[in-house]
Design a protein around this motif. Sequence first.
Motif, PDB file in Angstrom:
ATOM      1  N   ARG A 194      -8.981  25.810  28.705  1.00 14.59           N
ATOM      2  CA  ARG A 194      -9.550  25.180  29.806  1.00 14.59           C
ATOM      3  C   ARG A 194     -10.962  25.199  29.850  1.00 14.59           C
ATOM      4  N   GLY A 195     -11.544  23.947  29.854  1.00 14.14           N
ATOM      5  CA  GLY A 195     -13.023  23.656  29.999  1.00 14.14           C
ATOM      6  C   GLY A 195     -13.517  23.919  28.519  1.00 14.14           C
ATOM      7  N   ALA A 196     -13.536  24.998  27.835  1.00 10.50           N
ATOM      8  CA  ALA A 196     -14.244  25.123  26.661  1.00 10.50           C
ATOM      9  C   ALA A 196     -13.395  26.192  25.730  1.00 10.50           C
ATOM     10  N   VAL A 197     -13.399  25.984  24.594  1.00 11.42           N
ATOM     11  CA  VAL A 197     -12.795  26.998  23.569  1.00 11.42           C
ATOM     12  C   VAL A 197     -13.488  27.057  22.361  1.00 11.42           C
ATOM     13  N   ARG A 198     -13.404  28.230  21.858  1.00 14.46           N
ATOM     14  CA  ARG A 198     -13.895  28.297  20.427  1.00 14.46           C
ATOM     15  C   ARG A 198     -13.092  28.043  19.344  1.00 14.46           C
ATOM     16  N   THR A 199     -13.301  27.324  18.404  1.00 14.43           N
ATOM     17  CA  THR A 199     -12.344  26.924  17.256  1.00 14.43           C
ATOM     18  C   THR A 199     -12.870  27.043  15.789  1.00 14.43           C
ATOM     19  N   GLY A 200     -12.149  27.041  14.881  1.00 18.77           N
ATOM     20  CA  GLY A 200     -12.632  26.850  13.499  1.00 18.77           C
ATOM     21  C   GLY A 200     -13.487  26.004  13.294  1.00 18.77           C
ATOM     22  N   CYS A 201     -13.610  24.807  13.859  1.00 22.34           N
ATOM     23  CA  CYS A 201     -14.572  23.811  13.780  1.00 22.34           C
ATOM     24  C   CYS A 201     -15.707  23.729  14.499  1.00 22.34           C
ATOM     25  N   GLY A 202     -15.858  24.824  15.277  1.00 18.40           N
ATOM     26  CA  GLY A 202     -17.025  24.824  16.304  1.00 18.40           C
ATOM     27  C   GLY A 202     -16.600  25.262  17.626  1.00 18.40           C
ATOM     28  N   ALA A 203     -17.631  24.690  18.665  1.00 17.46           N
ATOM     29  CA  ALA A 203     -17.301  25.103  19.830  1.00 17.46           C
ATOM     30  C   ALA A 203     -16.655  23.620  20.363  1.00 17.46           C
ATOM     31  N   GLY A 204     -15.580  23.789  21.012  1.00 14.36           N
ATOM     32  CA  GLY A 204     -14.538  22.534  21.540  1.00 14.36           C
ATOM     33  C   GLY A 204     -14.784  22.461  23.105  1.00 14.36           C
ATOM     34  N   GLN A 205     -14.885  21.352  23.520  1.00 19.34           N
ATOM     35  CA  GLN A 205     -14.882  20.877  25.020  1.00 19.34           C
ATOM     36  C   GLN A 205     -13.737  20.160  25.390  1.00 19.34           C
ATOM     37  N   ALA A 206     -13.524  20.424  26.760  1.00 20.58           N
ATOM     38  CA  ALA A 206     -12.239  19.546  27.282  1.00 20.58           C
ATOM     39  C   ALA A 206     -12.771  18.140  27.247  1.00 20.58           C
ATOM     40  N   ALA A 207     -14.101  17.721  27.231  1.00 17.48           N
ATOM     41  CA  ALA A 207     -14.429  16.280  27.468  1.00 17.48           C
ATOM     42  C   ALA A 207     -14.383  15.564  25.997  1.00 17.48           C
ATOM     43  N   MET A 208     -13.697  16.238  25.186  1.00 18.66           N
ATOM     44  CA  MET A 208     -13.368  15.532  23.852  1.00 18.66           C
ATOM     45  C   MET A 208     -12.072  14.795  23.830  1.00 18.66           C
ATOM     46  N   GLY A 209     -11.205  15.554  24.832  1.00 15.81           N
ATOM     47  CA  GLY A 209      -9.655  15.302  24.902  1.00 15.81           C
ATOM     48  C   GLY A 209      -9.320  15.799  23.922  1.00 15.81           C
ATOM     49  N   PRO A 210      -7.804  16.025  23.762  1.00 16.04           N
ATOM     50  CA  PRO A 210      -7.246  16.735  22.623  1.00 16.04           C
ATOM     51  C   PRO A 210      -7.622  16.789  21.157  1.00 16.04           C
ATOM     52  N   PHE A 211      -7.869  17.503  20.396  1.00 16.45           N
ATOM     53  CA  PHE A 211      -8.330  17.259  19.137  1.00 16.45           C
ATOM     54  C   PHE A 211      -7.678  18.240  18.140  1.00 16.45           C
ATOM     55  N   TYR A 212      -7.780  17.818  16.935  1.00 13.74           N
ATOM     56  CA  TYR A 212      -7.177  19.022  15.834  1.00 13.74           C
ATOM     57  C   TYR A 212      -8.366  19.331  15.013  1.00 13.74           C
ATOM     58  N   CYS A 213      -8.073  20.672  14.594  1.00 14.28           N
ATOM     59  CA  CYS A 213      -9.047  21.356  13.900  1.00 14.28           C
ATOM     60  C   CYS A 213      -8.425  21.887  12.323  1.00 14.28           C
ATOM     61  N   PRO A 214      -8.975  20.997  11.383  1.00 12.04           N
ATOM     62  CA  PRO A 214      -8.362  21.236  10.065  1.00 12.04           C
ATOM     63  C   PRO A 214      -8.656  22.767   9.698  1.00 12.04           C
ATOM     64  N   ALA A 215      -9.726  23.277  10.093  1.00 10.54           N
ATOM     65  CA  ALA A 215     -10.402  24.540   9.421  1.00 10.54           C
ATOM     66  C   ALA A 215      -9.253  25.902   9.962  1.00 10.54           C
TER      67      ALA A 215
END
Length: 289
Positions: free
Chosen positions: A114-135
Amino acid sequence: MRWEGNRQSSNVEDMRGGGGGGGFGIGGGTIGIGTLVIALVGGALLGVNPLTLLSMMTGGGAPPAQTGPAPAPPADDPMAKFVSTVLADTEDVWTGLFKQGGATYHDPKLVLFRGAVRTGCGAGQAAMGPFYCPADQKVYIDLSFYETLKNRLGAPGEFAEAYVIAHEVGHHVQDELGITQQVEQQRARMGAAQGNALSVRVELQADCFAGVWANHSQKERNTIEAGDIESAMNAAAKIGDDALQQSAGRAVVPESFTHGTSAQRQRWFMTGYKEGSVKSCDTFNTRNL
């Protein structure tokens, strides 16, 4: 879409925490489609990861990294149940297709946030829409995106929502096939315009892979109902680069496209759906995108 009663995936992680808004809205604390377009275009031009740029534009990063395994979503959460069922369906389809090719498919994880999340690809935001992180081989989705898809973009329907998941899983399939690594190696030697053009081919292939999933899901589990394919095609049209730039009130700039036009996204989804073959999704060696 016929999905209720089907198997649910155990690969869904719930990092939504307790409360908090966020998403694709225009209001305080959230950013809209215009910002998404700026981040994607600016990231390509500046050579900056759009995840990082979005974090800078919104004045904040993701919450602290999750410690320990994330819990599964509540059993009584209807949207989480839907997402888990669609993910399971993609698992079954791609496991079977990889097996036919003499390979092993490794299931991705799907993270609800919800809102923001830390991923293996960096800081993710909800505004990106759904996304995939290969890392970290995870699909990330803030479920508020589905409200945006329905109410802001005019693309309602369960199958439209399933198409979104299948597209992101398509990126995982690319990673499993070694395509992602080859693309990144090529992109490192390219300028911005060439890199954008390559990104379009990557995204259109993921759309095609989503169509392949739909083909086999229908054959094996009869999941598609009347109007479902039209729903997916409508969603593909609404999230084409040209449509997004127009909806943001900006000029359409083909050189900045990273996902393809509405017509291209529709065409490649239907190619995968009609053919049902990974070989039909070779967007890298065709002149007619």
